[in-house]
Structure formats: C-alpha cells, structure tokens
Design a protein around this motif. Structure first.
Motif, PDB file in Angstrom:
ATOM      1  N   ARG A  43     -67.917 -52.696  30.615  1.00  0.00           N
ATOM      2  CA  ARG A  43     -66.700 -52.446  31.397  1.00  0.00           C
ATOM      3  C   ARG A  43     -65.471 -52.943  30.648  1.00  0.00           C
ATOM      4  NH1 ARG A  43     -64.857 -55.477  36.208  1.00  0.00           N
ATOM      5  NH2 ARG A  43     -63.002 -54.431  37.043  1.00  0.00           N
ATOM      6  N   ALA A  44     -65.555 -54.152  30.087  1.00  0.00           N
ATOM      7  CA  ALA A  44     -64.411 -54.723  29.372  1.00  0.00           C
ATOM      8  C   ALA A  44     -64.087 -53.907  28.127  1.00  0.00           C
ATOM      9  CB  ALA A  44     -64.704 -56.176  28.997  1.00  0.00           C
ATOM     10  N   ALA A  71     -63.250 -47.169  33.199  1.00  0.00           N
ATOM     11  CA  ALA A  71     -64.216 -48.147  32.711  1.00  0.00           C
ATOM     12  C   ALA A  71     -65.309 -48.397  33.741  1.00  0.00           C
ATOM     13  CB  ALA A  71     -63.506 -49.451  32.358  1.00  0.00           C
ATOM     14  N   ARG A  72     -64.935 -48.458  35.003  1.00  0.00           N
ATOM     15  CA  ARG A  72     -65.924 -48.720  36.052  1.00  0.00           C
ATOM     16  C   ARG A  72     -66.813 -47.500  36.309  1.00  0.00           C
ATOM     17  NH1 ARG A  72     -63.484 -52.350  40.854  1.00  0.00           N
ATOM     18  NH2 ARG A  72     -62.356 -50.462  41.421  1.00  0.00           N
ATOM     19  N   LEU A  73     -66.253 -46.313  36.150  1.00  0.00           N
ATOM     20  CA  LEU A  73     -67.074 -45.106  36.272  1.00  0.00           C
ATOM     21  C   LEU A  73     -68.166 -45.095  35.209  1.00  0.00           C
ATOM     22  CD1 LEU A  73     -67.707 -42.216  37.284  1.00  0.00           C
ATOM     23  CD2 LEU A  73     -65.959 -41.394  35.697  1.00  0.00           C
ATOM     24  N   ILE A  74     -67.785 -45.419  33.985  1.00  0.00           N
ATOM     25  CA  ILE A  74     -68.750 -45.450  32.882  1.00  0.00           C
ATOM     26  C   ILE A  74     -69.814 -46.520  33.131  1.00  0.00           C
ATOM     27  CG2 ILE A  74     -68.976 -46.067  30.438  1.00  0.00           C
ATOM     28  CD1 ILE A  74     -66.085 -44.703  30.210  1.00  0.00           C
ATOM     29  N   THR A  75     -69.394 -47.672  33.605  1.00  0.00           N
ATOM     30  CA  THR A  75     -70.332 -48.759  33.890  1.00  0.00           C
ATOM     31  C   THR A  75     -71.269 -48.383  35.029  1.00  0.00           C
ATOM     32  OG1 THR A  75     -68.599 -50.324  33.227  1.00  0.00           O
ATOM     33  CG2 THR A  75     -70.500 -51.230  34.366  1.00  0.00           C
ATOM     34  N   ARG A  76     -70.737 -47.744  36.061  1.00  0.00           N
ATOM     35  CA  ARG A  76     -71.566 -47.324  37.204  1.00  0.00           C
ATOM     36  C   ARG A  76     -72.619 -46.316  36.763  1.00  0.00           C
ATOM     37  NH1 ARG A  76     -67.657 -46.226  40.146  1.00  0.00           N
ATOM     38  NH2 ARG A  76     -67.462 -43.969  40.050  1.00  0.00           N
ATOM     39  N   ARG A  77     -72.224 -45.343  35.950  1.00  0.00           N
ATOM     40  CA  ARG A  77     -73.179 -44.340  35.473  1.00  0.00           C
ATOM     41  C   ARG A  77     -74.262 -44.968  34.599  1.00  0.00           C
ATOM     42  NH1 ARG A  77     -69.493 -39.015  33.882  1.00  0.00           N
ATOM     43  NH2 ARG A  77     -68.943 -38.446  36.021  1.00  0.00           N
ATOM     44  N   THR A  78     -73.876 -45.932  33.771  1.00  0.00           N
ATOM     45  CA  THR A  78     -74.840 -46.598  32.903  1.00  0.00           C
ATOM     46  C   THR A  78     -75.829 -47.418  33.711  1.00  0.00           C
ATOM     47  OG1 THR A  78     -73.188 -46.694  31.117  1.00  0.00           O
ATOM     48  CG2 THR A  78     -75.087 -48.176  30.944  1.00  0.00           C
ATOM     49  N   HIS A 106     -62.641 -50.480  29.038  1.00  0.00           N
ATOM     50  CA  HIS A 106     -61.286 -50.715  29.535  1.00  0.00           C
ATOM     51  C   HIS A 106     -60.310 -50.920  28.371  1.00  0.00           C
ATOM     52  CE1 HIS A 106     -58.545 -52.446  32.740  1.00  0.00           C
ATOM     53  NE2 HIS A 106     -57.969 -52.888  31.638  1.00  0.00           N
ATOM     54  N   ASP A 107     -60.688 -51.803  27.450  1.00  0.00           N
ATOM     55  CA  ASP A 107     -59.783 -52.145  26.355  1.00  0.00           C
ATOM     56  C   ASP A 107     -59.643 -51.026  25.329  1.00  0.00           C
ATOM     57  OD1 ASP A 107     -59.150 -54.542  27.480  1.00  0.00           O
ATOM     58  OD2 ASP A 107     -60.493 -55.747  26.241  1.00  0.00           O
ATOM     59  N   CYS A 108     -60.626 -50.131  25.253  1.00  0.00           N
ATOM     60  CA  CYS A 108     -60.489 -48.963  24.370  1.00  0.00           C
ATOM     61  C   CYS A 108     -59.288 -48.123  24.790  1.00  0.00           C
ATOM     62  CB  CYS A 108     -61.754 -48.108  24.411  1.00  0.00           C
ATOM     63  SG  CYS A 108     -63.066 -48.667  23.319  1.00  0.00           S
ATOM     64  N   LEU A 109     -59.050 -48.013  26.088  1.00  0.00           N
ATOM     65  CA  LEU A 109     -57.919 -47.225  26.573  1.00  0.00           C
ATOM     66  C   LEU A 109     -56.601 -47.946  26.306  1.00  0.00           C
ATOM     67  CD1 LEU A 109     -59.495 -45.870  29.857  1.00  0.00           C
ATOM     68  CD2 LEU A 109     -58.907 -44.546  27.811  1.00  0.00           C
ATOM     69  N   GLN A 118     -51.972 -57.924  17.924  1.00  0.00           N
ATOM     70  CA  GLN A 118     -53.094 -58.186  17.024  1.00  0.00           C
ATOM     71  C   GLN A 118     -54.108 -57.039  17.038  1.00  0.00           C
ATOM     72  OE1 GLN A 118     -52.032 -60.169  19.471  1.00  0.00           O
ATOM     73  NE2 GLN A 118     -51.317 -62.051  18.513  1.00  0.00           N
ATOM     74  N   MET A 119     -54.013 -56.150  18.055  1.00  0.00           N
ATOM     75  CA  MET A 119     -54.967 -55.051  18.241  1.00  0.00           C
ATOM     76  C   MET A 119     -56.390 -55.589  18.307  1.00  0.00           C
ATOM     77  SD  MET A 119     -53.223 -52.156  15.763  1.00  0.00           S
ATOM     78  CE  MET A 119     -54.222 -50.812  16.380  1.00  0.00           C
ATOM     79  N   VAL A 120     -56.565 -56.605  19.137  1.00  0.00           N
ATOM     80  CA  VAL A 120     -57.849 -57.284  19.293  1.00  0.00           C
ATOM     81  C   VAL A 120     -58.163 -57.422  20.780  1.00  0.00           C
ATOM     82  CG1 VAL A 120     -59.003 -59.525  19.063  1.00  0.00           C
ATOM     83  CG2 VAL A 120     -57.791 -58.556  17.116  1.00  0.00           C
ATOM     84  N   ALA A 121     -59.425 -57.202  21.148  1.00  0.00           N
ATOM     85  CA  ALA A 121     -59.883 -57.421  22.513  1.00  0.00           C
ATOM     86  C   ALA A 121     -60.575 -58.779  22.590  1.00  0.00           C
ATOM     87  CB  ALA A 121     -60.845 -56.317  22.940  1.00  0.00           C
ATOM     88  N   ILE A 122     -60.148 -59.608  23.550  1.00  0.00           N
ATOM     89  CA  ILE A 122     -60.766 -60.912  23.782  1.00  0.00           C
ATOM     90  C   ILE A 122     -61.633 -60.793  25.032  1.00  0.00           C
ATOM     91  CG2 ILE A 122     -60.386 -63.366  24.160  1.00  0.00           C
ATOM     92  CD1 ILE A 122     -59.307 -62.403  21.507  1.00  0.00           C
ATOM     93  N   ILE A 123     -62.929 -60.978  24.874  1.00  0.00           N
ATOM     94  CA  ILE A 123     -63.891 -60.814  25.966  1.00  0.00           C
ATOM     95  C   ILE A 123     -64.745 -62.077  26.048  1.00  0.00           C
ATOM     96  CG2 ILE A 123     -65.880 -59.447  26.776  1.00  0.00           C
ATOM     97  CD1 ILE A 123     -64.689 -57.048  25.303  1.00  0.00           C
TER      98      ILE A 123
END
Length: 274
Positions: free
Chosen positions: A82-83, A147-154, A86-89, A54-59
């Motif tokens: 983070r989610a 994803a966690r690196l980006i979240t940590r920096r933010t 993560h799902d972009c990748l 479906q190319m959809v992220a469920i969060i």
C-alpha cells in the motif's frame, strides 16, 4: 509472490493514467528499528512518506519495530505494498520548481499550485469538515484510493484475511479500503501500548481527514460517475494538465468549475489557465 504481483498490478493500472516509470526500489527506504521504546510502524507512523526533493520514499515495517521480523508478516507485506503503490503516484506526479535565493521551491505538484512565497492555490478545509475543496486532500485521496484498491485485490488473490486482534483488523481494513463508518469514528485505547493507541488514532484521523473527504467529493460532484472522475483526476495529477479534467467538470457543473471549486479567494495568478 504477493508483493511483486501487487506491484505488477499497480504498474499496469498506472500506465493507463500516463505514469511511465514506477518508483525505483533503490529509492525506497524501509525502516525496521526505532530509537523510541515500543515504536509501532506502518503507513501511519510519524514522518513516514514521500520526500519530493530527495525523490525517496520513507516506509516503516508494520507492527512493533523492536522485532527483527514482522509480528504479522502478511499484514506487513500488505502495508508495504500500500505504501509503495501510494508513493509511486507521488513520485510520478507532475512537479515544477523555481529557484528562490539559491534554493529550489516547488510551485506545482500534480494539479496544485503554489507561489514562490508559499501561498497555495487552494485553501485548507475547515476543521471537522466532511467535504473538501483542498487540492492537496484531493490528490492524497486519489493516490490512496488506488493504492488501497491494489492492496485489496492482492489480499483477495492470495487469500490474506483480516487478523483477529483489534488493531490488526483496523489496519487490514485501512490498507484494503474496507473501513466502515463505525471504524472511522471508533476510539481505540490499548492500555499496554501508548504507541499502538497513537497509531490507531492516526489511522482514524487519516481516514476521516483524507479518504472520507475524497469519497464525499466524488459523490458530491460526480454522482454515478465517481470512477470516471477519479480516473480524470489521476490522469491530470500525473500530467499536470487540468484541461481535460476542467472540461469534464464544466460539462456537468458549468464553466470555470475547477477554479470556482478550488482557487482560494485571495489567490490570483494570470499565468495559470486552470
């Protein structure tokens, strides 16, 4: 705004791995209610994740889902970032499909392959193993490391700090990649909430089953070069081409390292060059 700042950080980093388009916001569904009494949302909520067909992220909204607004808005924001990162990748990972009996069957995802019959290129890891030879775990760990690196920096940029409560603190450390060994083995029992206890257990299982195994893999096969190996892995996941990654591993561990590490003994496909 922290979320948009984090997304922009992800966009810039991912472009370096070859990702040309982020997951469109219109393909991100965020649930903030549940039919289950006392449901607790977040990255480790049951069935949350990316749907490749479906190319959809469920969060889900982090925290108690019976509330109209997040219990901890800052924590919920970091969890959403983070989610999404993560799902972009997952969205950008190379995929290949074939038609079987009128239905699409995925035969390649990133650097992992699968026969139309369902047989995977790499075998599952043994239960309780500290290391991994499974490409699904490798790719999941690589995506979450970013994803966690980006979240940590933010979180650091906007001064978002760890909550005082036990589950909130664990969730913050999880989404920022700062869980300790003690956290990873800690059993959290919250008597007043079966859902919160279950969430803490899922968090711990994901850390030991995915992130710790991926970290161990990098240290095992790229000691002192963990960042370089991680970068080549993500680039290969996006492009679906293991040539550069394979050559890099061969230069350190001898010819045929990728195949020797990951291909299951009973898997053989002459059409693959990995």
């Amino acid at each position: 705004m922290p979320l948009l700042s984090g997304v922009e950080c992800a966009k810039q980093r991912y472009a370096g791995y070859g990702l040309s388009q982020m997951l469109p916001f219109g393909r991100v569904l965020v649930g903030c209610d549940s039919s289950r009494a006392g449901a607790f949302g977040g990255f480790h909520h049951p069935d949350q994740g990316y749907r490749h067909l479906q190319m959809v992220a469920i969060i889900t909204m982090q925290g108690p889902m019976e509330l109209r607004s997040p219990e901890s808005p800052a924590l919920a924001l970091l969890d959403l970032l983070r989610a999404y990162a993560h799902d972009c990748l997952h969205y950008g990972s190379r995929r290949r499909y074939v038609e079987v009996a009128g239905a699409p069957v995925r035969t390649q995802y990133g650097i992992n392959y699968r026969r139309a019959t369902g047989q995977s290129y790499s075998a599952a890891d043994e239960s309780g193993s500290r290391h991994t030879r499974n490409l699904g775990i490798i790719m999941e760990g690589a995506c979450d490391r970013e994803a966690r690196l980006i979240t940590r920096r933010t979180a650091a940029l906007f001064g978002i700090t760890e909550p005082a409560d036990v589950l909130g603190a664990l969730a913050f450390r999880d989404m920022t990649g700062t869980l300790t060994e003690e956290d990873s083995s800690r059993v959290v029992d919250i008597p007043e909430s079966v859902e919160r206890t279950r969430y803490a257990a899922a968090l711990r299982d994901y850390e030991t089953g995915v992130n710790r195994r991926y970290t161990h893999f990098l240290g095992e096969f790229a000691p002192g070069e963990e960042h370089e190996c991680h970068t080549r892995l993500l680039t290969a996941i996006i492009s679906g081409d293991t040539t550069t990654l394979g050559a890099w591993l061969d230069g350190r561990h001898g010819p045929g390292t990728f195949t020797g590490l990951f291909r299951a003994p009973d898997y053989f496909d002459p059409g693959l060059t990995a």
